[in-house]
Enzyme design. Structure first.
Site, PDB file in Angstrom:
ATOM      1  N   ASN A   1      -2.374  -6.139   6.849  1.00  0.00           N
ATOM      2  CA  ASN A   1      -1.050  -5.593   7.153  1.00  0.00           C
ATOM      3  C   ASN A   1      -0.944  -4.197   6.528  1.00  0.00           C
ATOM      4  O   ASN A   1      -1.099  -4.040   5.308  1.00  0.00           O
ATOM      5  CB  ASN A   1       0.024  -6.525   6.579  1.00  0.00           C
ATOM      6  CG  ASN A   1       1.430  -6.104   6.988  1.00  0.00           C
ATOM      7  OD1 ASN A   1       1.706  -4.919   7.178  1.00  0.00           O
ATOM      8  ND2 ASN A   1       2.314  -7.066   7.121  1.00  0.00           N
TER       9      ASN A   1
ATOM     10  N   HIS B   1       0.818  -1.210   0.000  1.00  0.00           N
ATOM     11  CA  HIS B   1       0.000   0.000   0.000  1.00  0.00           C
ATOM     12  C   HIS B   1       0.859   1.269   0.000  1.00  0.00           C
ATOM     13  O   HIS B   1       1.777   1.408   0.788  1.00  0.00           O
ATOM     14  CB  HIS B   1      -0.896  -0.017   1.244  1.00  0.00           C
ATOM     15  CG  HIS B   1      -1.966   1.026   1.215  1.00  0.00           C
ATOM     16  ND1 HIS B   1      -3.009   0.997   0.313  1.00  0.00           N
ATOM     17  CD2 HIS B   1      -2.157   2.128   1.969  1.00  0.00           C
ATOM     18  CE1 HIS B   1      -3.799   2.054   0.518  1.00  0.00           C
ATOM     19  NE2 HIS B   1      -3.302   2.751   1.519  1.00  0.00           N
TER      20      HIS B   1
ATOM     21  N   ILE C   1       1.358  -2.338   5.606  1.00  0.00           N
ATOM     22  CA  ILE C   1       2.289  -2.116   4.489  1.00  0.00           C
ATOM     23  C   ILE C   1       2.066  -3.106   3.355  1.00  0.00           C
ATOM     24  O   ILE C   1       2.856  -3.181   2.420  1.00  0.00           O
ATOM     25  CB  ILE C   1       3.768  -2.138   4.931  1.00  0.00           C
ATOM     26  CG1 ILE C   1       4.144  -3.505   5.513  1.00  0.00           C
ATOM     27  CG2 ILE C   1       4.067  -1.033   5.936  1.00  0.00           C
ATOM     28  CD1 ILE C   1       5.641  -3.706   5.588  1.00  0.00           C
ATOM     29  N   GLU C   2       0.994  -3.884   3.459  1.00  0.00           N
ATOM     30  CA  GLU C   2       0.669  -4.762   2.324  1.00  0.00           C
ATOM     31  C   GLU C   2      -0.672  -4.305   1.733  1.00  0.00           C
ATOM     32  O   GLU C   2      -0.732  -3.307   1.041  1.00  0.00           O
ATOM     33  CB  GLU C   2       0.697  -6.234   2.770  1.00  0.00           C
ATOM     34  CG  GLU C   2       2.101  -6.623   3.254  1.00  0.00           C
ATOM     35  CD  GLU C   2       2.270  -8.109   3.526  1.00  0.00           C
ATOM     36  OE1 GLU C   2       1.850  -8.941   2.718  1.00  0.00           O
ATOM     37  OE2 GLU C   2       2.841  -8.444   4.589  1.00  0.00           O
ATOM     38  N   MET C   3      -1.779  -4.966   2.093  1.00  0.00           N
ATOM     39  CA  MET C   3      -3.046  -4.575   1.490  1.00  0.00           C
ATOM     40  C   MET C   3      -3.795  -3.525   2.330  1.00  0.00           C
ATOM     41  O   MET C   3      -4.748  -2.902   1.855  1.00  0.00           O
ATOM     42  CB  MET C   3      -3.896  -5.826   1.239  1.00  0.00           C
ATOM     43  CG  MET C   3      -3.238  -6.737   0.191  1.00  0.00           C
ATOM     44  SD  MET C   3      -3.854  -8.439   0.204  1.00  0.00           S
ATOM     45  CE  MET C   3      -5.355  -8.256  -0.753  1.00  0.00           C
TER      46      MET C   3
END
Lengths: 355, 355
Positions: free
Chosen positions: A133, A93, A135-137
């Protein structure tokens, strides 16, 4: 007794380059360490049904599970690229760069645990991690469920996949559906043919590589049906791993950042620098290597492993042979994995993407 | 003469809600404005061959055409989501947010020109734009070609796709291959069945919607096989478009930013606020709407168009009927579009991704 003799032979390490391989002996030896892949990695707690697999595949490919509406499981675990993104570490993201290399989803379901540090017990639990998460989705559980509940086609598919549940569209079931799909992502290779008894399935060089792989000691960690994935081990038995891998970092060279590995999960000293031993299936395709994605060449990775884990310097011939064997682990991607489902449209009730 | 009478009937605008439709008359009228989709949108300058389509599909799905190795054509033109990303405007390299909404690639090959401002003449030229656009895939022509030349499987596929060329792996041919693939992305719908003479292919409401669509005047711009896509028009004939669309902006509400449209390409005053008229095929799925992606509801979009382009206030019934007709334009995605090809591995010579 026979096993004892065999092990003695192994540890004696009489490796003569290009010696003629005794197929029967090699097969017998290989079967002590390896097994063919199952067709489906079953989980009694989450039986694999066609309805769950169908739903799971849609969810796997649907970017609306992310806050931005842009990132799907397939973004970092690209099924057309052997289940990885081929980046040192993944992008999430708002272009956040993650701390570890994205492992492949192919054959992951048979692993002892999920993530490099084993913090999820199975693929069902793992699948739920990246969605929330930051820093992911970067989504929330509530928003993911709200999104799916707003799309009638998904509500229907959840009902079919979880027929005995009153309120089947719930966060946990997203993981169960994606998990069921992942349990079908097995990629049998020529090595499985060999293990089943067809000794012609491997070339002479690949057999030499297999023999070397066993005799040199790689097999101590990389064994089982995944040729890895079934135990934890310290990375850097002989030398601190980052001293060896850092010089290989080619992309976005950051300051050396030491990853404590499984210690971060268990807080036990013996888990310092311990990681899940990665499966070597499809390793030809899942570069760059190691949890830090530092090394791009499979030859280099093999050399580094022998050095840091076994304290051995391999000859060029040994490296070539092992790499030939590793390439024979490249499997067949199941057809259904790459048949992308059409995704149903959002509705007025669907939460809007947030960039 | 008959055409004259018909037009008179159209302009008289005797629309009685729920009147019984004369199928034959409606079909005759519709055929004056619309045509069924071709099976393949041929281009004599770039004949569509199976070899080119195969290569083009691989390139379409391959994120290695981007600088980061993360973004492919399919990232913003997701073939599983009717060829769009369903975002107001797209996200590119390092999370750059683009200025305009990503149009669908389905049926795009039949358009008069490509991009909202028509700055590329065809899909072959269009496909080359985002690859080197710094806020999209951010690559360079040289790096894209170097990447493909480093992968033997691609070199072989370019040879087969462009058999008479000495050096087939060149930037222009990337566009030709992707363009050839896009020329096969036609999505015939029930409306095509209707146009071919099967008047039962549409429901009564959809026919009423079609009739209203014609009579109200939408058809003045949205006509031809694409139901749009074949001309340019000023957005905001009656009212400045941004005054109407801005209140609908729901996501990442920016300051009002006026887009000059085709003026940016031609620098002619008459092209100020002029955009390509979008095709309405699959419009049910390609929300949010307009070049600024401001409007999420198809009902709202229809109302806004009637107001800003025709100076008309539609009744609720008219809006519902037109939307019913528009949904009948949702077509069948060709199977091969969603059969993702396996992508060959990089080699030591492949340029590394740059994040």
């Amino acid at each position: 007794m026979r096993k004892g003799l065999l092990l003695m032979a192994v540890f004696a390490g009489f490796v003569v380059a290009k010696e003629k391989i005794d197929d029967k002996e090699l097969l017998k030896m290989a079967r002590q360490y390896f097994k063919p892949l199952p067709k489906v990695a079953e989980n009694p707690q989450n039986p694999v049904t066609p309805e769950k697999v169908k739903l799971g595949k849609m969810l796997y490919y649907d970017p609306r599970l992310s806050k931005s509406g842009l990132i799907s499981c397939n973004t970092c675990h690209n099924l057309a690229r052997y289940g990885v993104d081929n980046l040192p570490t993944s992008i999430g993201h708002r272009w956040a760069i993650g701390p570890r290399n994205a492992p492949t989803v192919y054959n992951a379901a048979i692993h002892i645990a999920q993530f490099w540090d084993g913090r999820a017990k199975d693929v069902e639990e793992q699948a739920l991690g990246p969605i929330v998460n930051p820093i992911e989705m970067a989504n929330t559980e509530e928003n993911a469920v709200k999104t799916l509940k707003s799309i009638p086609e998904y509500v229907e598919l959840f009902k079919k996949a979880f027929p005995n549940e009153k309120d089947p569209v719930k966060y946990e079931n997203i993981g169960k559906a994606i998990g069921a799909f992942e349990r079908t992502l097995m990629t049998p290779s020529r090595f499985d043919e060999f293990l089943k008894g067809n000794t012609k399935a491997l070339t002479e060089q690949e057999k030499r590589g297999l023999k070397t792989f066993i005799e040199v000691g790689c097999v101590a960690c990389h064994n089982g049906p995944g040729v890895g994935g079934n135990m934890f081990a310290k990375f850097g038995m002989i030398t601190e791993y980052w001293k060896v891998t850092y010089p290989y970092v080619l992309v976005g060279k950051p300051a050396i950042k030491v990853d404590f590995g499984r210690f971060g999960v268990t807080k036990k000293e013996e888990d310092m620098f311990v990681f899940k031993v990665p499966s070597l299936r499809n390793i030809e395709h899942t570069y760059p290597y190691f949890h830090d994605g530092s090394v791009w060449s499979l030859e280099d990775a093999v050399r580094i492993m022998a050095k840091t884990q076994l304290g051995k310097e391999l000859t060029d011939q040994q490296v070539k042979d092992i790499v030939a064997f590793l390439k024979a682990l490249t499997g067949k991607i199941p057809k259904h994995a790459l048949e992308v489902p059409e995704l149903p449209p959002s509705t007025d009730k669907t939460p809007k993407p947030e960039l």
